[in-house]
Write a protein that holds these residues in place. Structure first.
Motif, PDB file in Angstrom:
ATOM      1  N   PRO A 150      -1.946   1.244  -9.789  1.00 59.96           N
ATOM      2  CA  PRO A 150      -2.753   0.833  -8.635  1.00 59.96           C
ATOM      3  C   PRO A 150      -2.283  -0.464  -8.002  1.00 59.96           C
ATOM      4  O   PRO A 150      -2.314  -0.595  -6.764  1.00 59.96           O
ATOM      5  CB  PRO A 150      -4.161   0.685  -9.236  1.00 59.96           C
ATOM      6  N   ALA A 151      -1.822  -1.413  -8.802  1.00 58.84           N
ATOM      7  CA  ALA A 151      -1.300  -2.669  -8.242  1.00 58.84           C
ATOM      8  C   ALA A 151      -0.049  -2.412  -7.410  1.00 58.84           C
ATOM      9  O   ALA A 151       0.118  -2.994  -6.326  1.00 58.84           O
ATOM     10  CB  ALA A 151      -1.000  -3.649  -9.374  1.00 58.84           C
ATOM     11  N   VAL A 152       0.828  -1.539  -7.907  1.00 60.26           N
ATOM     12  CA  VAL A 152       2.039  -1.213  -7.145  1.00 60.26           C
ATOM     13  C   VAL A 152       1.673  -0.546  -5.827  1.00 60.26           C
ATOM     14  O   VAL A 152       2.224  -0.881  -4.771  1.00 60.26           O
ATOM     15  CB  VAL A 152       2.961  -0.309  -7.989  1.00 60.26           C
ATOM     16  N   LEU A 153       0.725   0.392  -5.867  1.00 60.39           N
ATOM     17  CA  LEU A 153       0.315   1.083  -4.644  1.00 60.39           C
ATOM     18  C   LEU A 153      -0.345   0.119  -3.657  1.00 60.39           C
ATOM     19  O   LEU A 153      -0.123   0.215  -2.442  1.00 60.39           O
ATOM     20  CB  LEU A 153      -0.640   2.226  -4.991  1.00 60.39           C
ATOM     21  N   ILE A 154      -1.157  -0.800  -4.165  1.00 56.66           N
ATOM     22  CA  ILE A 154      -1.786  -1.794  -3.292  1.00 56.66           C
ATOM     23  C   ILE A 154      -0.719  -2.678  -2.646  1.00 56.66           C
ATOM     24  O   ILE A 154      -0.781  -2.990  -1.440  1.00 56.66           O
ATOM     25  CB  ILE A 154      -2.797  -2.641  -4.078  1.00 56.66           C
ATOM     26  N   GLY A 155       0.264  -3.100  -3.436  1.00 59.99           N
ATOM     27  CA  GLY A 155       1.328  -3.931  -2.889  1.00 59.99           C
ATOM     28  C   GLY A 155       2.132  -3.209  -1.817  1.00 59.99           C
ATOM     29  O   GLY A 155       2.442  -3.774  -0.762  1.00 59.99           O
ATOM     30  N   ILE A 156       2.460  -1.921  -2.062  1.00 60.17           N
ATOM     31  CA  ILE A 156       3.224  -1.153  -1.074  1.00 60.17           C
ATOM     32  C   ILE A 156       2.393  -0.919   0.182  1.00 60.17           C
ATOM     33  O   ILE A 156       2.888  -1.070   1.314  1.00 60.17           O
ATOM     34  CB  ILE A 156       3.685   0.186  -1.686  1.00 60.17           C
ATOM     35  N   THR A 157       1.117  -0.576   0.004  1.00 63.88           N
ATOM     36  CA  THR A 157       0.252  -0.322   1.167  1.00 63.88           C
ATOM     37  C   THR A 157       0.077  -1.571   2.019  1.00 63.88           C
ATOM     38  O   THR A 157       0.169  -1.531   3.251  1.00 63.88           O
ATOM     39  CB  THR A 157      -1.118   0.194   0.698  1.00 63.88           C
ATOM     40  N   GLY A 158      -0.190  -2.706   1.364  1.00 66.40           N
ATOM     41  CA  GLY A 158      -0.337  -3.955   2.105  1.00 66.40           C
ATOM     42  C   GLY A 158       0.944  -4.344   2.827  1.00 66.40           C
ATOM     43  O   GLY A 158       0.905  -4.818   3.975  1.00 66.40           O
ATOM     44  N   ALA A 159       2.092  -4.148   2.168  1.00 64.25           N
ATOM     45  CA  ALA A 159       3.370  -4.483   2.795  1.00 64.25           C
ATOM     46  C   ALA A 159       3.643  -3.584   4.001  1.00 64.25           C
ATOM     47  O   ALA A 159       4.111  -4.048   5.039  1.00 64.25           O
ATOM     48  CB  ALA A 159       4.497  -4.362   1.771  1.00 64.25           C
ATOM     49  N   LEU A 160       3.333  -2.296   3.871  1.00 59.00           N
ATOM     50  CA  LEU A 160       3.532  -1.371   4.989  1.00 59.00           C
ATOM     51  C   LEU A 160       2.631  -1.742   6.174  1.00 59.00           C
ATOM     52  O   LEU A 160       3.056  -1.665   7.335  1.00 59.00           O
ATOM     53  CB  LEU A 160       3.265   0.067   4.548  1.00 59.00           C
ATOM     54  N   ALA A 161       1.398  -2.121   5.867  1.00 61.71           N
ATOM     55  CA  ALA A 161       0.475  -2.501   6.946  1.00 61.71           C
ATOM     56  C   ALA A 161       0.969  -3.750   7.673  1.00 61.71           C
ATOM     57  O   ALA A 161       0.960  -3.812   8.915  1.00 61.71           O
ATOM     58  CB  ALA A 161      -0.921  -2.736   6.370  1.00 61.71           C
ATOM     59  N   LEU A 162       1.420  -4.762   6.917  1.00 68.63           N
ATOM     60  CA  LEU A 162       1.935  -5.978   7.539  1.00 68.63           C
ATOM     61  C   LEU A 162       3.188  -5.693   8.361  1.00 68.63           C
ATOM     62  O   LEU A 162       3.351  -6.205   9.471  1.00 68.63           O
ATOM     63  CB  LEU A 162       2.225  -7.020   6.460  1.00 68.63           C
ATOM     64  N   SER A 163       4.079  -4.855   7.817  1.00 63.85           N
ATOM     65  CA  SER A 163       5.301  -4.510   8.545  1.00 63.85           C
ATOM     66  C   SER A 163       4.983  -3.748   9.825  1.00 63.85           C
ATOM     67  O   SER A 163       5.645  -3.948  10.854  1.00 63.85           O
ATOM     68  CB  SER A 163       6.229  -3.673   7.653  1.00 63.85           C
ATOM     69  N   PHE A 164       3.978  -2.886   9.778  1.00 59.22           N
ATOM     70  CA  PHE A 164       3.596  -2.140  10.977  1.00 59.22           C
ATOM     71  C   PHE A 164       3.128  -3.087  12.082  1.00 59.22           C
ATOM     72  O   PHE A 164       3.546  -2.972  13.239  1.00 59.22           O
ATOM     73  CB  PHE A 164       2.499  -1.131  10.645  1.00 59.22           C
ATOM     74  N   VAL A 165       2.292  -4.040  11.719  1.00 54.78           N
ATOM     75  CA  VAL A 165       1.765  -4.976  12.713  1.00 54.78           C
ATOM     76  C   VAL A 165       2.891  -5.840  13.276  1.00 54.78           C
ATOM     77  O   VAL A 165       3.016  -6.006  14.509  1.00 54.78           O
ATOM     78  CB  VAL A 165       0.652  -5.846  12.095  1.00 54.78           C
ATOM     79  N   LEU A 166       3.725  -6.393  12.406  1.00 52.77           N
ATOM     80  CA  LEU A 166       4.800  -7.272  12.867  1.00 52.77           C
ATOM     81  C   LEU A 166       5.824  -6.517  13.717  1.00 52.77           C
ATOM     82  O   LEU A 166       6.287  -7.026  14.744  1.00 52.77           O
ATOM     83  CB  LEU A 166       5.488  -7.930  11.672  1.00 52.77           C
ATOM     84  N   SER A 167       6.186  -5.313  13.300  1.00 52.07           N
ATOM     85  CA  SER A 167       7.170  -4.547  14.075  1.00 52.07           C
ATOM     86  C   SER A 167       6.596  -4.104  15.409  1.00 52.07           C
ATOM     87  O   SER A 167       7.322  -4.064  16.419  1.00 52.07           O
ATOM     88  CB  SER A 167       7.640  -3.333  13.274  1.00 52.07           C
TER      89      SER A 167
END
Length: 401
Positions: free
Chosen positions: A93-110
């Motif tokens: 779950p920690a890995v999935l949370i980290g990947i999900t949060g990173a994808l969300a941040l990358s989506f906003v920044l891109s």
């Protein structure tokens, strides 16, 4: 079946097909063919950078978007997993949370980067992305409490993905290919002993599970991008690459397509960064956000062949193998050049960067369209020559009656 998997985009060259088959088989059987943690890390890095370079080729090769912020999204994925596992724990779950949060941040920044910068042309967009990447690198370096600063962060991998976890009892036979080849070169008269020395016992572990999961994700991402570039969406991207003004005159909103490409490439790079963190188990600004890494990604794209997507497989494999084993090769060659002053100095392992640069120059000289592109050009020329009718004697005119 194969036509659907490859979306009708075949290698279109017999040498290229053979090269791709060798790479794919080596990746599939890697744990059974190469022994040691170094080989495991090299195979994992090839899988990771196939995704990174394929995503970058989607921008550079298919749409002519030059971006220097690709490593920023790569670092977001790596640091997302590192921070999540450090604060929550080494669990899935920690890995999935980290990947999900990173994808969300990358989506906003891109998305912001695309909307704010893609209306400017070529070099100006590249400069904007370069400034954003350096600003993000400086931010990560300064936030020592959160990111570890220049010291970086250790990634806590779940136990099921570690070498101590044994999903199956027993061992499987393996053949260490480098040891076998070295023995064949040095002791060709003693084949039995060479074969015996190359055998090793492979004990399946969570590390192998992680590798094959990474391989499956990398293959899935590559096939998805291959499908994308051969779809109507991909045709529009190529039209924008060839003549953006004409594509816009035909009614396509080029800004929307270019922004979509930047977002998609950023999300793939973020996913690859998360995989890098799990394989490497350590992240810092130097191995995830450094501008040198961006240059390496660009070199992989150029060596493999821009606008081919298959070039991501070839370029990543050749570059990482050269970067990892060129020093060992020079050390081995240096054993036979002892006593020759100039040659001994030039072939020393300490000069591997010189030979690395020379190999790149030679690859660009002999493969100006990249390995994949040039092999396709040569194959096309050969087929054209084969299809031309041979020159024969002219037909005699019919007699007139």
């Amino acid at each position: 079946m194969l036509n659907r998997i490859l979306s009708g985009d075949y290698p279109r060259s017999k040498p290229l097909t053979a090269l791709l088959l060798i790479i794919v088989v080596s990746l599939l059987l890697g744990p059974f063919l190469f022994d040691g943690i170094r080989a495991f890390t090299t195979l994992g890095m090839i899988c990771v950078f196939i995704m990174v370079v394929a995503a970058y080729d989607l921008m550079l090769g298919y749409t002519h978007i030059v971006s220097f912020a690709h490593t920023m999204f790569f670092g977001i994925g790596a640091y997302g997993v590192a921070m999540a596992t450090s604060n929550i724990g080494s669990t899935f779950p920690a890995v999935l949370i980290g990947i999900t949060g990173a994808l969300a941040l990358s989506f906003v920044l891109s998305l912001l980067l695309g909307l704010l910068s893609l209306r400017v042309k070529a070099i100006f967009f590249a400069l904007v992305t370069l400034a954003v990447a350096f600003a993000f690198l400086s931010l990560v370096t300064q936030l020592y409490v959160i990111t570890g600063g220049e010291d970086g962060m250790r990634v806590r991998v779940p136990r099921e993905l570690g070498p101590a976890f044994r999903p199956l009892d027993g061992t499987l036979p393996g053949i260490d290919v480098p040891t076998l080849l070295k023995g064949l070169l040095t002791q060709p008269w003693n084949l039995g002993q060479v074969w015996q020395d190359s055998l090793f016992e492979l004990r399946l572990s969570g590390r192998n599970v992680m590798y094959y999961a990474l391989l499956a994700v990398s293959a899935g991402v590559f096939l998805f991008l291959l499908r994308l570039v051969n779809s109507p969406f991909g045709r529009v991207l190529q039209a924008i690459r060839e003549n953006e003004f004409r594509a816009e005159a035909l009614g396509y909103r080029t800004v929307v397509y270019r922004t979509a490409v930047v977002i998609l490439a950023a999300l793939v790079a973020t996913l690859a960064g998360a995989a890098f963190a799990l394989i490497n188990r350590y992240v810092n600004p130097e191995n995830t956000l450094n501008f040198e890494l961006m240059v390496f990604i660009l070199l992989m794209c150029v060596i493999g062949g821009m606008g081919t997507l298959y070039g991501a497989i070839v370029g990543s494999t050749l570059f990482i193998l050269a970067q990892t084993y060129l020093q060992d090769l020079l050390k081995w060659v240096g054993q036979y050049t002892d006593g020759i002053p100039l040659v001994e100095n030039l072939l020393g392992p300490g000069h591997w960067l010189l030979w690395f640069g020379l190999l790149f120059v030679l690859s660009v000289y002999f493969f100006p369209a990249g390995v994949v592109g040039q092999l396709r050009i040569w194959s096309m020329r050969r087929r054209s020559r084969d299809q031309q009718p041979p020159d024969g004697p002219e037909a005699e005119p019919l007699p007139q009656t």
